[in-house]
Design a protein around this motif. Structure first.
Motif, PDB file in Angstrom:
ATOM      1  N   ARG A  16     -18.365 -75.849  16.048  1.00 44.40           N
ATOM      2  CA  ARG A  16     -18.475 -76.180  14.632  1.00 44.40           C
ATOM      3  C   ARG A  16     -18.021 -74.982  13.791  1.00 44.40           C
ATOM      4  N   THR A  17     -18.393 -73.784  14.211  1.00 42.48           N
ATOM      5  CA  THR A  17     -18.009 -72.568  13.490  1.00 42.48           C
ATOM      6  C   THR A  17     -16.492 -72.394  13.478  1.00 42.48           C
ATOM      7  N   VAL A  20     -14.958 -74.995  10.966  1.00 40.38           N
ATOM      8  CA  VAL A  20     -15.227 -74.664   9.561  1.00 40.38           C
ATOM      9  C   VAL A  20     -14.524 -73.371   9.160  1.00 40.38           C
ATOM     10  N   ILE A  24     -11.683 -72.942   6.224  1.00 36.24           N
ATOM     11  CA  ILE A  24     -11.872 -72.026   5.091  1.00 36.24           C
ATOM     12  C   ILE A  24     -10.764 -70.974   5.062  1.00 36.24           C
ATOM     13  N   TYR A  29     -10.091 -77.279   2.041  1.00 35.36           N
ATOM     14  CA  TYR A  29     -11.469 -77.599   1.689  1.00 35.36           C
ATOM     15  C   TYR A  29     -11.779 -79.094   1.795  1.00 35.36           C
ATOM     16  N   HIS A  33     -13.565 -81.457   7.263  1.00 34.99           N
ATOM     17  CA  HIS A  33     -13.491 -80.260   8.096  1.00 34.99           C
ATOM     18  C   HIS A  33     -14.741 -79.379   7.989  1.00 34.99           C
ATOM     19  N   HIS A  34     -15.726 -79.793   7.158  1.00 33.62           N
ATOM     20  CA  HIS A  34     -16.930 -78.960   7.032  1.00 33.62           C
ATOM     21  C   HIS A  34     -18.211 -79.724   6.748  1.00 33.62           C
ATOM     22  N   ASP A  35     -18.139 -80.987   6.387  1.00 38.25           N
ATOM     23  CA  ASP A  35     -19.339 -81.745   6.032  1.00 38.25           C
ATOM     24  C   ASP A  35     -19.455 -82.973   6.941  1.00 38.25           C
ATOM     25  N   ILE A  47     -17.166 -83.731  11.962  1.00 37.92           N
ATOM     26  CA  ILE A  47     -16.065 -82.958  11.395  1.00 37.92           C
ATOM     27  C   ILE A  47     -15.003 -82.766  12.478  1.00 37.92           C
TER      28      ILE A  47
END
Length: 127
Positions: A16-17, A20, A24, A29, A33-35, A47
């Motif tokens: 996940r890191t 994200v 970034i 955004y 890709h992050h939520d 994601i």
């Protein structure tokens, strides 16, 4: 390098890191890709990695194999199956052309559901 030579595989844990941070770092955004909740609302199970992160990982794979003096001249990739958190992408490569100091490598990145990325990378390797 010789035509037909296979590069050693590189396994990349898809965390996940990583997803994200890659989004970034590339200023992408998009919420998918992050939520995770918004990604699910849009029909995705979670994601998923963006193409710019994938492009960077493909470039890293090739330059790690060719050495620090290698210069990427062209990266032409196509995405397939998404890279979701918890999976592993395995990059493999095969030399398809060599001309002087220029080499072309066919790259495949596969995960648990199929081919995430496929394409070619052309690099110059100064003597």
């Amino acid at each position: 390098m010789r035509v037909g030579e296979e590069l050693p595989p590189l396994e990349i844990p898809v965390t996940r890191t990583l997803i994200v941070a890659g989004a970034i770092a590339s200023r992408d955004y998009q919420d998918v890709h992050h939520d995770a909740a918004l990604a699910r609302e849009k029909g995705s199970p979670d994601i998923f990695m963006n193409i710019l992160t994938t492009n960077g990982l493909v470039g890293r794979y090739v330059t790690d194999q060719l050495g620090p003096r290698a210069v990427l001249r062209k990266v032409a990739i196509r995405l397939g199956a998404p890279n979701y958190p918890g999976d592993t992408m395995t990059l493999t490569g095969t030399v398809t052309a060599v001309s002087g100091s220029t080499v072309e490598i066919r790259v495949i990145g596969a995960n648990g559901i199929g081919h995430h990325v496929s394409g070619t990378v052309t690099a110059e390797v100064p003597a």
